[in-house]
Design a protein around this motif. Sequence first.
Motif, PDB file in Angstrom:
ATOM      1  N   LEU A   1      20.154 -50.202 -31.775  1.00  0.00           N
ATOM      2  CA  LEU A   1      19.017 -49.643 -31.050  1.00  0.00           C
ATOM      3  C   LEU A   1      19.414 -48.331 -30.378  1.00  0.00           C
ATOM      4  O   LEU A   1      18.702 -47.327 -30.471  1.00  0.00           O
ATOM      5  CB  LEU A   1      18.505 -50.645 -30.012  1.00  0.00           C
ATOM      6  N   TRP A   2      20.566 -48.322 -29.720  1.00  0.00           N
ATOM      7  CA  TRP A   2      21.028 -47.122 -29.028  1.00  0.00           C
ATOM      8  C   TRP A   2      21.563 -46.077 -30.009  1.00  0.00           C
ATOM      9  O   TRP A   2      21.213 -44.901 -29.920  1.00  0.00           O
ATOM     10  CB  TRP A   2      22.089 -47.491 -27.996  1.00  0.00           C
ATOM     11  N   THR A   3      22.399 -46.493 -30.953  1.00  0.00           N
ATOM     12  CA  THR A   3      23.033 -45.510 -31.838  1.00  0.00           C
ATOM     13  C   THR A   3      22.029 -44.851 -32.779  1.00  0.00           C
ATOM     14  O   THR A   3      22.101 -43.645 -33.006  1.00  0.00           O
ATOM     15  CB  THR A   3      24.184 -46.136 -32.649  1.00  0.00           C
TER      16      THR A   3
ATOM     17  N   ALA B   1      29.312 -49.734 -31.255  1.00  0.00           N
ATOM     18  CA  ALA B   1      28.986 -48.310 -31.168  1.00  0.00           C
ATOM     19  C   ALA B   1      30.250 -47.453 -31.237  1.00  0.00           C
ATOM     20  O   ALA B   1      30.247 -46.384 -31.853  1.00  0.00           O
ATOM     21  CB  ALA B   1      28.225 -48.021 -29.877  1.00  0.00           C
ATOM     22  N   GLY B   2      31.328 -47.907 -30.631  1.00  0.00           N
ATOM     23  CA  GLY B   2      32.587 -47.174 -30.683  1.00  0.00           C
ATOM     24  C   GLY B   2      33.141 -47.069 -32.096  1.00  0.00           C
ATOM     25  O   GLY B   2      33.645 -46.018 -32.498  1.00  0.00           O
ATOM     26  N   VAL B   3      33.035 -48.150 -32.845  1.00  0.00           N
ATOM     27  CA  VAL B   3      33.491 -48.125 -34.242  1.00  0.00           C
ATOM     28  C   VAL B   3      32.639 -47.161 -35.053  1.00  0.00           C
ATOM     29  O   VAL B   3      33.152 -46.370 -35.853  1.00  0.00           O
ATOM     30  CB  VAL B   3      33.466 -49.547 -34.853  1.00  0.00           C
ATOM     31  N   LEU B   4      31.326 -47.183 -34.829  1.00  0.00           N
ATOM     32  CA  LEU B   4      30.445 -46.255 -35.532  1.00  0.00           C
ATOM     33  C   LEU B   4      30.727 -44.807 -35.149  1.00  0.00           C
ATOM     34  O   LEU B   4      30.626 -43.911 -35.988  1.00  0.00           O
ATOM     35  CB  LEU B   4      28.983 -46.590 -35.245  1.00  0.00           C
ATOM     36  N   ALA B   5      31.082 -44.579 -33.889  1.00  0.00           N
ATOM     37  CA  ALA B   5      31.356 -43.220 -33.422  1.00  0.00           C
ATOM     38  C   ALA B   5      32.542 -42.604 -34.158  1.00  0.00           C
ATOM     39  O   ALA B   5      32.555 -41.401 -34.429  1.00  0.00           O
ATOM     40  CB  ALA B   5      31.605 -43.212 -31.919  1.00  0.00           C
TER      41      ALA B   5
ATOM     42  N   PRO C   1      28.163 -34.252 -28.823  1.00  0.00           N
ATOM     43  CA  PRO C   1      27.427 -34.964 -27.773  1.00  0.00           C
ATOM     44  C   PRO C   1      26.961 -36.352 -28.194  1.00  0.00           C
ATOM     45  O   PRO C   1      26.894 -37.268 -27.363  1.00  0.00           O
ATOM     46  CB  PRO C   1      26.222 -34.064 -27.478  1.00  0.00           C
ATOM     47  N   VAL C   2      26.654 -36.521 -29.480  1.00  0.00           N
ATOM     48  CA  VAL C   2      26.230 -37.852 -29.947  1.00  0.00           C
ATOM     49  C   VAL C   2      27.394 -38.833 -29.855  1.00  0.00           C
ATOM     50  O   VAL C   2      27.219 -39.982 -29.436  1.00  0.00           O
ATOM     51  CB  VAL C   2      25.649 -37.782 -31.375  1.00  0.00           C
ATOM     52  N   ILE C   3      28.588 -38.393 -30.209  1.00  0.00           N
ATOM     53  CA  ILE C   3      29.769 -39.260 -30.061  1.00  0.00           C
ATOM     54  C   ILE C   3      29.940 -39.636 -28.589  1.00  0.00           C
ATOM     55  O   ILE C   3      30.238 -40.792 -28.265  1.00  0.00           O
ATOM     56  CB  ILE C   3      31.027 -38.570 -30.626  1.00  0.00           C
TER      57      ILE C   3
END
Length: 192
Positions: free
Chosen positions: A80-82, A156-160, A127-129
């Motif tokens: 939802l956030w990412t 989210a960290g893994v996706l970043a 900025p997205v990261i």
Amino acid sequence: WPLEGDGREAPLLGAAGRAEAAAAAAPALLSRGAEARAIVQLAVGIVLARGSWVAIKTTDTALLGHVSSHALEASALSDLWTMSTAVLSFDSVLGVFVGQALGAGNVQMAWTWFHVSIVVVAALTVPVIALWALTGPVLGLLGADPALVPDAAYFAGVLAVCLPAKALMMQVSQFLSANSRVKPEAHISIFA
């Protein structure tokens, strides 16, 4: 391969001889059947590449659902956030600019647009990261279940970590698609 020229023979604006250069660079007209086949070939590659994302997300959901409902909920919360913030770094205009430049016979301008897009998307990806790194605090402020927040932040960290490669792949894909080259993206997507 239309990217081999240097593009100096057909500047994007002005210059005498632009019409002659564009006419020389223009492809021969195709019959309706040949044009339809070319469009279908492009469409198949694009559908395969775009459909792979749906397959990846479906597989993630299925596997996480077997792990636990907690893991599935945390992943959905993270998504939802990412996905809400990812739109800030993904553009889809490069294909238009590259297609226009190549249509004008200006290969150099096509490469210039590609390089500009890489710089702009890289600047927008940082900025997205950072936003994805703040997933835990943001979800906490938004009132998410505190038991889910640490795992959602981890997802989210893994996706970043993957975001720069995904952003680059999107730019390369648009550049190649504007050149009627969709097989590389389709092949990569199949193995992703």
